[in-house]
Design a protein around this motif. Structure first.
Motif, short mmCIF file in Angstrom:
data_model
loop_
_atom_site.label_atom_id
_atom_site.label_comp_id
_atom_site.label_asym_id
_atom_site.label_seq_id
_atom_site.Cartn_x
_atom_site.Cartn_y
_atom_site.Cartn_z
N ALA A 53 0.84 -1.21 0.00
CA ALA A 53 0.00 0.00 0.00
C ALA A 53 0.87 1.25 0.00
N LYS A 54 2.00 1.17 0.69
CA LYS A 54 2.93 2.30 0.74
C LYS A 54 3.49 2.61 -0.64
N LYS A 55 3.84 1.55 -1.38
CA LYS A 55 4.37 1.75 -2.72
C LYS A 55 3.30 2.30 -3.66
N ARG A 56 2.08 1.81 -3.49
CA ARG A 56 0.99 2.30 -4.35
C ARG A 56 0.68 3.77 -4.07
N LYS A 57 0.87 4.17 -2.82
CA LYS A 57 0.68 5.58 -2.48
C LYS A 57 1.74 6.45 -3.17
N VAL A 58 2.97 5.94 -3.20
CA VAL A 58 4.05 6.66 -3.89
C VAL A 58 3.77 6.73 -5.39
N GLN A 67 14.69 8.86 -3.65
CA GLN A 67 14.86 7.73 -2.73
C GLN A 67 13.53 7.07 -2.38
N GLN A 68 12.43 7.75 -2.65
CA GLN A 68 11.12 7.09 -2.53
C GLN A 68 10.88 6.17 -3.72
N LEU A 69 11.28 6.63 -4.89
CA LEU A 69 11.04 5.88 -6.12
C LEU A 69 12.10 4.81 -6.37
N PHE A 70 13.35 5.13 -5.99
CA PHE A 70 14.48 4.21 -6.14
C PHE A 70 14.98 3.85 -4.74
#
Length: 638
Positions: A460-465, A500-503
């Motif tokens: 869910a955290k990744k989908r939010k990003v 750093q959120q995306l990579f």
């Protein structure tokens, strides 16, 4: 001594000076041209900041020479008269530029009023260079809200020199019997100052060594040491043709050496502080020795109406250049598209203001009798000048009384500092993750089945990003398994959080004020120690030029197996913007592993994405910049 006799001696000294060292105005001209070109077109002159050591060498030589001349003739240094002349020379123009600049920013750029009381007070008491060490920015940082007062640090250094130097000379003349002994002491002192600069040099904060009196005094000491052993009036005019050719030839070699340093030395290069500036100052000192010797033709060659004109106004040109350039850059947002035209306009404005100052401030007040102030105001020209000054003084006091607690630049610095700390904290985890990602990248490459499984299990955290940055699920999975090494300047620090959120495996190495030459050495060190992943992201060109040779050096260092992603520069109010972009785009056509991420083309359509400086992205701009990088790399990897 009778006043008339003293005046006759002063006139004789001036005649003496004009006869033998009129070429000094030519050297001043070269120095001030170098400083201006360095700021307007750094690609043409990386070492233009070396004009400052020339000014300091000349001050050390001329002040010491004429003091020794007074001592030899009258056994007195006339300290009070000397200080009065120096203050009369420095203060009128200094006060003018301080109040005029403060008045302007009070009306048009109030964010620069932060610390204005301390700035004015330290300038007027000649300790501004020490204030800059604790509160100022790097002299070479062009993208963090440049201060229009930064360059005035040199006047504080000169002011300190004038205040202490008569007493130093008296001490030297007391403890030594021969002039060469005094010269040797000063030369050793110059070496000590240069050594201290090298020892205290910190690449992450050069302010201490760049502005420090102790670490910059070597240029003044070199000039002063020359005055003890090379007095103009004792240099023989009778010289053979061979001697004259030797002097001229040595002068040519010295000039070529100085030009070489002007072109190649950078203020962000460690070599400049590990002996480079000292060697340049030594070359300048020897060149002064050649100019003032009657057997040399260099005095004659550097004497012409243009050089004499600019040389006499060099002080005004120097002090007014920063305010003009900074205010112009803040007002004209398209300098990068027409750098030559805008540079010529700025030079014309600087020369105009300097000429007005020379005519109506410097020259009239040099020997002004303040007891006749009331009578002098009957002159219409002087009355108008005084009225303008009065208005600027009033605006200066208004600015001091209504200054903001924090400037936009200070706020930006705090934001970038916080972002850098957060990036540094995540770098350690990213370095460990990169080793796993290298293997995962090969495993996931073109394997749709694994991709689908990974997409299905995105947290869910990744989908939010994904939603925040507008990234597809497939792109997100690709980024999760892509190691990334990033090197750049303050703009790289700005987008570090998004990267750093995306990579998750992104290691970010950013530094405020970083220029290409410093980044080049960092990349080469990383490559030699195996600290660069298979993907290198570069964001450089905010603070200065990027040359094709520097790009080639980086590409050679990383090798063909590393994919290099270079973002185009968006600095619309800087002259080098288009040059940087054309250089890296041309290089991408030569190297298959060099990929261009065109931030410039996207950014120019959205001025609302930036802070007030028009360079650093705001939160919205940061998001779109990170998104552009992520999508570009993901597309290349899919």
């Amino acid at each position: 001594m009778k006043r008339a006799e003293w005046r006759n001696q002063q006139m004789a000294k001036k005649t003496h000076k004009r006869r033998y060292i009129s070429g000094i105005d030519g050297l001043r001209t070269l120095a001030v041209i170098g400083v201006i070109v360095f700021h307007l077109a750094p690609s043409a002159l990386q070492g233009g900041f070396l004009g400052v050591p020339i000014f300091l060498v000349l001050a050390g030589y001329l002040v010491t020479y004429f003091m020794l001349l007074d001592w030899d003739n009258e056994r007195s240094l006339h300290i009070w008269a000397f200080l009065k002349r120096r203050i009369s020379r420095l203060y009128p123009t200094l006060v003018t530029v301080l109040v005029a600049t403060t008045a302007y920013i009070t009306l048009f750029n109030r964010s620069l009023l932060t610390n204005i009381k301390a700035t004015l007070a330290t300038n007027l008491t000649f300790v501004y260079n020490w204030f800059e060490i604790g509160h100022g920015q790097s002299y070479f940082d062009r993208a963090m809200g440049e201060s229009p007062f930064t360059h005035l640090w040199t006047l504080s250094l000169e002011g300190q020199f004038y205040l202490i130097w008569p007493f130093v000379i008296i001490l030297l003349l007391t403890i030594t019997k021969k002039r060469w002994q005094s010269a040797l002491i000063l030369f050793v002192g110059a070496i000590a100052s240069a050594v201290e600069m090298a020892l205290l040099y910190d690449p992450n904060n050069i302010n201490r060594v760049y502005y420090g009196t102790d670490t910059r005094f070597f240029a003044l000491l070199l000039g002063a040491s020359l005055a003890f052993i090379w007095p103009i009036h004792k240099l023989s005019e009778n010289a053979s043709k061979g001697s004259r050719l030797t002097f001229d030839g040595v002068g040519l070699l010295l000039m070529l050496g100085m030009i070489y340093y002007y072109i190649t030395m950078s203020g962000s290069d460690a070599w400049a502080y590990h002996g480079g500036m000292f060697i340049f100052s030594l070359l300048a000192t020897l060149f002064v020795a050649i100019i003032v010797h009657p057997a040399s033709h260099w005095n004659q060659w550097l004497t012409n109406p243009v050089f004499t004109y600019i040389g006499k106004r060099s002080y005004g040109i120097y002090v007014y250049q920063f305010p003009v350039m900074i205010f112009y850059e803040n007002s004209v947002k398209s300098i990068g598209n027409h750098p030559v035209i805008n540079a010529l306009i700025q030079v014309a404005i600087i020369l105009l203001i300097s000429e007005l100052s020379y005519r109506y401030i410097e020259t009239p007040l040099k020997h002004f009798d303040w007891h006749q102030l009331g009578a002098s105001l009957k002159n219409p020209t002087r009355a108008v000048t005084a009225a303008i000054m009065a208005v600027m003084v009033v605006l200066t006091f208004v600015g001091m009384a209504t200054k903001p607690e924090q400037s936009t630049a200070d706020s930006l610095k705090k934001t970038i500092t916080a972002r850098q700390a957060a990036a540094d904290k995540k770098n350690q985890k990213a370095e460990l993750l990169q080793k796993k990602q290298a293997a995962q990248a090969k495993k996931f490459a073109h394997n749709r089945k694994l991709e689908k499984q990974a997409i299905k299990h995105l947290s869910a955290k990744k989908r939010k990003v994904m939603k925040e940055y507008g990234i597809t699920a497939q792109e997100m999975v690709t980024l999760q398994h892509t190691p990334l090494t990033s090197v750049g300047d303050s703009v790289m620090i700005d987008i570090s959080g998004g990267l750093q959120q995306l990579f998750p495996g992104a290691v970010v190495d950013g530094q405020v004020g970083r220029q290409m030459d410093a980044a080049q050495s960092i990349v080469q060190q990383m490559a030699s120690s195996g600290k660069i992943s298979n993907n290198l992201l570069l964001n450089l060109g905010t603070n200065g030029t990027v040359t094709s040779d520097q790009v080639e050096a980086v590409m050679d260092a990383v090798g063909k197996k590393c994919d290099v992603y270079w973002t185009t520069a968006y600095v619309p109010n800087r002259s080098w913007q288009n040059e940087v972009n054309s250089t890296i785009i041309a290089a991408s056509k030569k190297h298959k592993n060099l990929h261009i991420i065109d931030w410039y083309s996207l950014a120019k359509k959205h001025p609302g994405w930036f802070t007030s400086d028009g360079i650093h992205p705001n939160n919205t701009g940061v998001r779109y910049f990170a998104r552009l990088v992520a999508k570009s790399i993901a597309k290349d990897k899919q």
